[in-house]
Scaffold this motif. Structure first.
Motif, PDB file in Angstrom:
ATOM      1  N   VAL A  74     -36.135  76.433 -37.158  1.00  0.00           N
ATOM      2  CA  VAL A  74     -36.988  77.515 -37.643  1.00  0.00           C
ATOM      3  C   VAL A  74     -36.289  78.190 -38.815  1.00  0.00           C
ATOM      4  N   THR A  75     -37.080  78.560 -39.821  1.00  0.00           N
ATOM      5  CA  THR A  75     -36.566  79.309 -40.961  1.00  0.00           C
ATOM      6  C   THR A  75     -37.338  80.624 -41.059  1.00  0.00           C
ATOM      7  N   ILE A  76     -36.595  81.705 -41.336  1.00  0.00           N
ATOM      8  CA  ILE A  76     -37.223  83.017 -41.508  1.00  0.00           C
ATOM      9  C   ILE A  76     -36.913  83.494 -42.922  1.00  0.00           C
ATOM     10  N   ALA A  77     -37.966  83.815 -43.683  1.00  0.00           N
ATOM     11  CA  ALA A  77     -37.804  84.347 -45.031  1.00  0.00           C
ATOM     12  C   ALA A  77     -38.828  85.451 -45.239  1.00  0.00           C
ATOM     13  N   LYS A  78     -38.360  86.611 -45.633  1.00  0.00           N
ATOM     14  CA  LYS A  78     -39.219  87.776 -45.858  1.00  0.00           C
ATOM     15  C   LYS A  78     -40.116  88.054 -44.655  1.00  0.00           C
ATOM     16  N   LYS A  79     -39.508  87.995 -43.452  1.00  0.00           N
ATOM     17  CA  LYS A  79     -40.189  88.255 -42.175  1.00  0.00           C
ATOM     18  C   LYS A  79     -41.311  87.272 -41.875  1.00  0.00           C
ATOM     19  N   ARG A  80     -41.284  86.108 -42.510  1.00  0.00           N
ATOM     20  CA  ARG A  80     -42.258  85.050 -42.230  1.00  0.00           C
ATOM     21  C   ARG A  80     -41.545  83.907 -41.525  1.00  0.00           C
ATOM     22  N   VAL A  81     -42.139  83.438 -40.453  1.00  0.00           N
ATOM     23  CA  VAL A  81     -41.560  82.386 -39.634  1.00  0.00           C
ATOM     24  C   VAL A  81     -42.157  81.037 -40.050  1.00  0.00           C
ATOM     25  N   ASP A  82     -41.277  80.040 -40.283  1.00  0.00           N
ATOM     26  CA  ASP A  82     -41.719  78.702 -40.668  1.00  0.00           C
ATOM     27  C   ASP A  82     -41.006  77.678 -39.787  1.00  0.00           C
ATOM     28  N   PRO A  83     -41.709  76.878 -39.025  1.00  0.00           N
ATOM     29  CA  PRO A  83     -43.157  76.795 -38.926  1.00  0.00           C
ATOM     30  C   PRO A  83     -43.732  78.049 -38.261  1.00  0.00           C
ATOM     31  N   PRO A  84     -45.015  78.302 -38.497  1.00  0.00           N
ATOM     32  CA  PRO A  84     -45.644  79.505 -37.930  1.00  0.00           C
ATOM     33  C   PRO A  84     -45.508  79.539 -36.408  1.00  0.00           C
ATOM     34  N   THR A  85     -45.500  80.752 -35.875  1.00  0.00           N
ATOM     35  CA  THR A  85     -45.344  80.964 -34.436  1.00  0.00           C
ATOM     36  C   THR A  85     -46.377  80.160 -33.661  1.00  0.00           C
ATOM     37  N   GLY A  86     -45.928  79.501 -32.626  1.00  0.00           N
ATOM     38  CA  GLY A  86     -46.800  78.699 -31.770  1.00  0.00           C
ATOM     39  C   GLY A  86     -46.051  78.351 -30.495  1.00  0.00           C
ATOM     40  N   ARG A  87     -46.511  77.300 -29.822  1.00  0.00           N
ATOM     41  CA  ARG A  87     -45.851  76.836 -28.606  1.00  0.00           C
ATOM     42  C   ARG A  87     -45.189  75.493 -28.847  1.00  0.00           C
ATOM     43  N   VAL A  88     -43.998  75.344 -28.248  1.00  0.00           N
ATOM     44  CA  VAL A  88     -43.267  74.080 -28.300  1.00  0.00           C
ATOM     45  C   VAL A  88     -43.041  73.660 -26.856  1.00  0.00           C
ATOM     46  N   THR A  89     -43.485  72.447 -26.515  1.00  0.00           N
ATOM     47  CA  THR A  89     -43.365  71.958 -25.145  1.00  0.00           C
ATOM     48  C   THR A  89     -42.240  70.939 -25.052  1.00  0.00           C
ATOM     49  N   VAL A  90     -41.381  71.108 -24.028  1.00  0.00           N
ATOM     50  CA  VAL A  90     -40.306  70.159 -23.757  1.00  0.00           C
ATOM     51  C   VAL A  90     -40.323  69.833 -22.272  1.00  0.00           C
ATOM     52  N   GLY A  91     -39.789  68.675 -21.942  1.00  0.00           N
ATOM     53  CA  GLY A  91     -39.718  68.268 -20.541  1.00  0.00           C
ATOM     54  C   GLY A  91     -38.531  68.910 -19.830  1.00  0.00           C
ATOM     55  N   LYS A  92     -38.744  69.194 -18.553  1.00  0.00           N
ATOM     56  CA  LYS A  92     -37.661  69.778 -17.748  1.00  0.00           C
ATOM     57  C   LYS A  92     -36.484  68.805 -17.714  1.00  0.00           C
ATOM     58  N   GLY A  93     -35.286  69.358 -17.860  1.00  0.00           N
ATOM     59  CA  GLY A  93     -34.063  68.558 -17.836  1.00  0.00           C
ATOM     60  C   GLY A  93     -33.628  68.063 -19.194  1.00  0.00           C
ATOM     61  N   LYS A  94     -34.430  68.275 -20.222  1.00  0.00           N
ATOM     62  CA  LYS A  94     -34.085  67.811 -21.562  1.00  0.00           C
ATOM     63  C   LYS A  94     -33.054  68.731 -22.202  1.00  0.00           C
ATOM     64  N   LEU A  95     -32.222  68.149 -23.055  1.00  0.00           N
ATOM     65  CA  LEU A  95     -31.243  68.923 -23.819  1.00  0.00           C
ATOM     66  C   LEU A  95     -31.933  69.407 -25.083  1.00  0.00           C
ATOM     67  N   VAL A  96     -31.957  70.733 -25.264  1.00  0.00           N
ATOM     68  CA  VAL A  96     -32.692  71.357 -26.363  1.00  0.00           C
ATOM     69  C   VAL A  96     -31.707  72.075 -27.276  1.00  0.00           C
ATOM     70  N   ARG A  97     -31.905  71.911 -28.578  1.00  0.00           N
ATOM     71  CA  ARG A  97     -31.139  72.683 -29.555  1.00  0.00           C
ATOM     72  C   ARG A  97     -32.129  73.422 -30.445  1.00  0.00           C
ATOM     73  N   ILE A  98     -31.957  74.749 -30.523  1.00  0.00           N
ATOM     74  CA  ILE A  98     -32.778  75.589 -31.390  1.00  0.00           C
ATOM     75  C   ILE A  98     -31.870  76.078 -32.510  1.00  0.00           C
ATOM     76  N   THR A  99     -32.238  75.774 -33.751  1.00  0.00           N
ATOM     77  CA  THR A  99     -31.464  76.192 -34.914  1.00  0.00           C
ATOM     78  C   THR A  99     -32.343  77.076 -35.777  1.00  0.00           C
ATOM     79  N   VAL A 100     -31.842  78.255 -36.097  1.00  0.00           N
ATOM     80  CA  VAL A 100     -32.604  79.220 -36.883  1.00  0.00           C
ATOM     81  C   VAL A 100     -31.776  79.655 -38.076  1.00  0.00           C
ATOM     82  N   THR A 101     -32.415  79.685 -39.242  1.00  0.00           N
ATOM     83  CA  THR A 101     -31.802  80.224 -40.452  1.00  0.00           C
ATOM     84  C   THR A 101     -32.665  81.387 -40.903  1.00  0.00           C
ATOM     85  N   SER A 102     -32.036  82.553 -41.085  1.00  0.00           N
ATOM     86  CA  SER A 102     -32.755  83.760 -41.488  1.00  0.00           C
ATOM     87  C   SER A 102     -32.191  84.276 -42.813  1.00  0.00           C
TER      88      SER A 102
END
Length: 154
Positions: A74-102
């Motif tokens: 996710v990238t944040i620029a001028k208080k805008r989130v890209d990609p736009p806010t929504g839902r992300v579905t993952v399977g239970k037990g999966k290894l997830v990495r969330i990377t954000v640049t603001s």
């Protein structure tokens, strides 16, 4: 009245000195290079049944060499989130990495898992964890209070 001679004090003095040496010897282990110091970056190298998720303590675009099952960026620029806010579905037990640049300093937070990472301005920050809890979890920034997305774990 009772007098102590120097000979009577010797065993007590010797015992006190021995105890002091033993106590001080235990304190010197920090200088021993064979004793591993805690790492500043925690990565999830545990098996899928690991009891607790881990968090990268130092912001990094690629905090772990372990292959993740689901990478979310996710990238944040001028208080805008890209990609736009929504839902992300993952399977239970999966290894997830969330990377954000603001573009401004902030803090990333994953509700339900109680994970967070500092987001220095312009520098990616990451959290990495095993999605071991099912449900709907909000991922947001704390200072700017932006909802980045909702994580659905099934």
């Amino acid at each position: 009245m009772f007098l102590r001679t120097p000979a009577a004090r010797t065993p007590v003095t010797l015992a006190a000195a021995t105890l002091a040496v033993l106590l001080l010897a235990g304190c010197g282990q920090d200088d021993d290079p064979s004793v591993a110091a805690p790492s500043t970056t925690a990565t999830s190298l545990a098996p899928s049944n690991a009891p607790a998720p881990t968090v990268t303590a130092v912001p990094s675009a690629s905090a772990s060499t372990v292959a993740v099952d689901h990478q979310i960026t996710v990238t944040i620029a001028k208080k805008r989130v890209d990609p736009p806010t929504g839902r992300v579905t993952v399977g239970k037990g999966k290894l997830v990495r969330i990377t954000v640049t603001s573009d401004v300093a902030d803090e990333l937070h994953v509700h339900g898992y109680d994970l967070g990472a500092r987001l220095p301005a312009g520098t990616p920050g990451s959290v990495e964890f095993r999605a071991d809890q099912t449900g709907l979890f909000e991922v947001e920034t704390h200072d700017s209070e932006l909802v980045l997305f909702q994580l659905v774990v099934r």
